[in-house]
Design an enzyme around this catalytic site. Structure first.
Site, PDB file in Angstrom:
ATOM      1  CG  ASP A  11      -2.073  -1.146   1.064  1.00 24.44           C
ATOM      2  OD1 ASP A  11      -2.443  -1.743   0.365  1.00 24.44           O
ATOM      3  OD2 ASP A  11      -2.587  -1.131   2.209  1.00 24.44           O
ATOM      4  CG  ASP A 130     -12.092  -4.357  -1.889  1.00 25.16           C
ATOM      5  OD1 ASP A 130     -11.315  -5.140  -2.086  1.00 25.16           O
ATOM      6  OD2 ASP A 130     -12.115  -2.985  -1.733  1.00 25.16           O
TER       7      ASP A 130
END
Lengths: 261, 212
Positions: A11, A130
């Site tokens: 990330d 997701d």
């Protein structure tokens, strides 16, 4: 059959790795490129960078990240976060990325997947999903999963994760990056019921994500979840395990992985 | 690899940055160029590329790269074709309507015969060497390389095949015939094994340059 892949995920915000790492041998543990090069040396098969920068300078930072990574890292890598158009994708692919990953932009406008596949080919297009397990409708009913956006905070009304994966693949996604929001950050293992439901439904490879805490979890995602690849973040970043150890564990489970570097 | 210069032929088909940086990583001086005359002065030529065969041939001709590669190969100058660049060395491709290639190697390029398997073939696949070659020196057989392709050359002569991999059918993924070398996989994305192969190619160029 292609070898099963281990994919560290980084990330990145403003060009820096978000979650701190505690590798003592890195000059700059916050530099995504240095971390990526280390994973390459350890035997990672691919890398995924997810940019979470919220500002409008976002595109410049991901292009710069792609360029620096391509200079130093000699395995395929994917850039996600902030890809909203063909021109966004063109910029990071031109800079040296091998694939782009799209999530909320594809949900908002599914035709984006068709456009990316038409211009760059399916092999460049990863659709990230997701998913969160839906409340059981009734005892004994099949489980289902809803698609979420915004870091798992917001459900997309009426979007079933398996159906969306199927649609994405038909529109031209080359791979599905499937994250269980229920398991993400728990270290309890991947949600293999979800992985299997999607992997068995689509003809394209599925990358399992969310929940890896022990090395056996990686093998489980392949064997029980029918995934083609496993995405890992914290179990590698904090130095608990190396990619090489992950590969060794998978090999012991009879999974064909890349073992020479 | 002091003194060796390698020209990467830039004809606008795919990103060449990784190929360039991979050579630099193994200490080889490289230059991306669109200029056939500049490329002529290098000890080795790399013909990279991804995309459509027919469009690639049109662009090669427009830049004079077709004659450059033919001339160099005829004089024994090392050439390495990568992915589409490997396929272009052959006589023709069945992609789209049949298209003529450089014709330096006998055989045609055809779609992978992989019933029930995904096309494009993408990912890490083991490569088994059929014979020893300076190009693959020091790389054990069954080493995985990274592939992204839908078609593959089918060399007419098995004796030029250096290595085979499998996606449905067994296919020739590395060849060498005199100065001509070709690989279907992407050495620039194949980590240490790929870097080794590119370094080996630079070594071939150095020896050819010294002999010339």
């Amino acid at each position: 059959m292609a070898l099963k892949r281990v994919i560290p995920c980084l990330d990145v915000e403003g060009g820096r790795v978000v979650k701190g790492t505690n590798f003592v041998d890195l000059r700059d543990a916050g530099d995504p490129v240095e971390l990526a090069a280390r994973y390459d040396r350890e035997g990672a098969d691919e890398l995924v960078f997810l940019d979470i920068t919220a500002s409008h300078e976002r595109r410049e930072t991901i292009v710069e990240l792609a360029r620096r990574t391509a200079d130093d890292v000699f395995i395929p890598f994917t850039i996600g976060g902030g890809i909203r158009s063909v021109s966004d994708a063109q910029a990071v692919l031109d800079a040296g990325a091998d694939k782009v990953s799209v999530n909320s932009a594809a949900l908002a406008r599914p035709k984006l997947i068709d456009e990316l596949a038409a211009v760059f080919g399916s092999q460049c297009v990863v659709v990230a999903i997701d998913a969160r397990r839906a409340e059981a409708a009734a005892a004994g009913s099949e489980p289902s999963w809803e698609v979420f956006v915004d870091g798992g905070r917001q459900a997309i009304e009426g979007r079933d994760a398996v159906a969306w994966a199927l649609e994405a693949a038909v529109r031209g996604a080359g791979e599905i990056l499937l994250t269980s929001m229920d398991r993400d950050g728990t270290a309890d293992g991947y949600e293999n019921e979800l992985n299997r439901a999607v992997a068995d439904a689509v003809a394209v490879p599925v990358i399992a994500s969310g929940g890896a805490g022990r090395l056996e979890h990686l093998s489980e995602a392949i064997v029980e979840g029918h995934a083609d690849a496993v995405l890992c973040a914290s179990i590698f970043h904090y130095g608990r395990y190396t990619v090489a150890e992950a590969k060794a564990t998978m090999r012991e489970s009879g999974i064909a992985v890349r073992d020479w570097s | 690899m002091s003194g060796v210069r390698i020209a990467i032929l830039d004809y606008g088909m795919g990103n060449l940055r990784s190929v360039e940086k991979a050579f630099e990583r193994v200490g080889v001086a490289v230059e991306r160029t669109t200029d056939a005359e500049r490329a002529e002065r290098a000890e080795g030529l790399v013909l990279p590329g991804v995309g459509a065969f027919g469009e690639a041939m049109r662009r090669l001709r427009a830049l004079g790269f077709d004659e450059l590669v033919r001339g160099r190969a005829a004089r024994g100058g090392p050439v390495l074709g990568i992915c589409l660049g490997y396929q272009l060395l052959f006589e023709s491709s069945e992609e789209g309507s049949a298209t003529e290639g450089l014709g330096l190697l006998e055989g045609a390029v055809g779609r992978l015969d992989a019933p029930g398997l995904k096309i494009p073939h993408m990912g890490w696949e083991r490569v088994d060497w059929s014979q020893a070659s300076p190009l693959v020196d020091g790389i054990p057989t069954a080493t995985p390389f990274y592939f992204v392709h839908s078609l593959t050359p089918r060399p007419a002569e098995e004796r030029i095949v250096l290595g085979r991999s499998r996606h449905g059918e067994s296919f020739a993924c590395a060849v060498a015939s005199g100065p001509l070398h070709g690989v279907q996989f992407h050495p620039e994305k194949s980590s240490a094994a790929g870097l080794r192969l590119l370094g080996n190619f630079a070594g071939i160029c150095a020896r050819a340059g010294a002999a010339a």
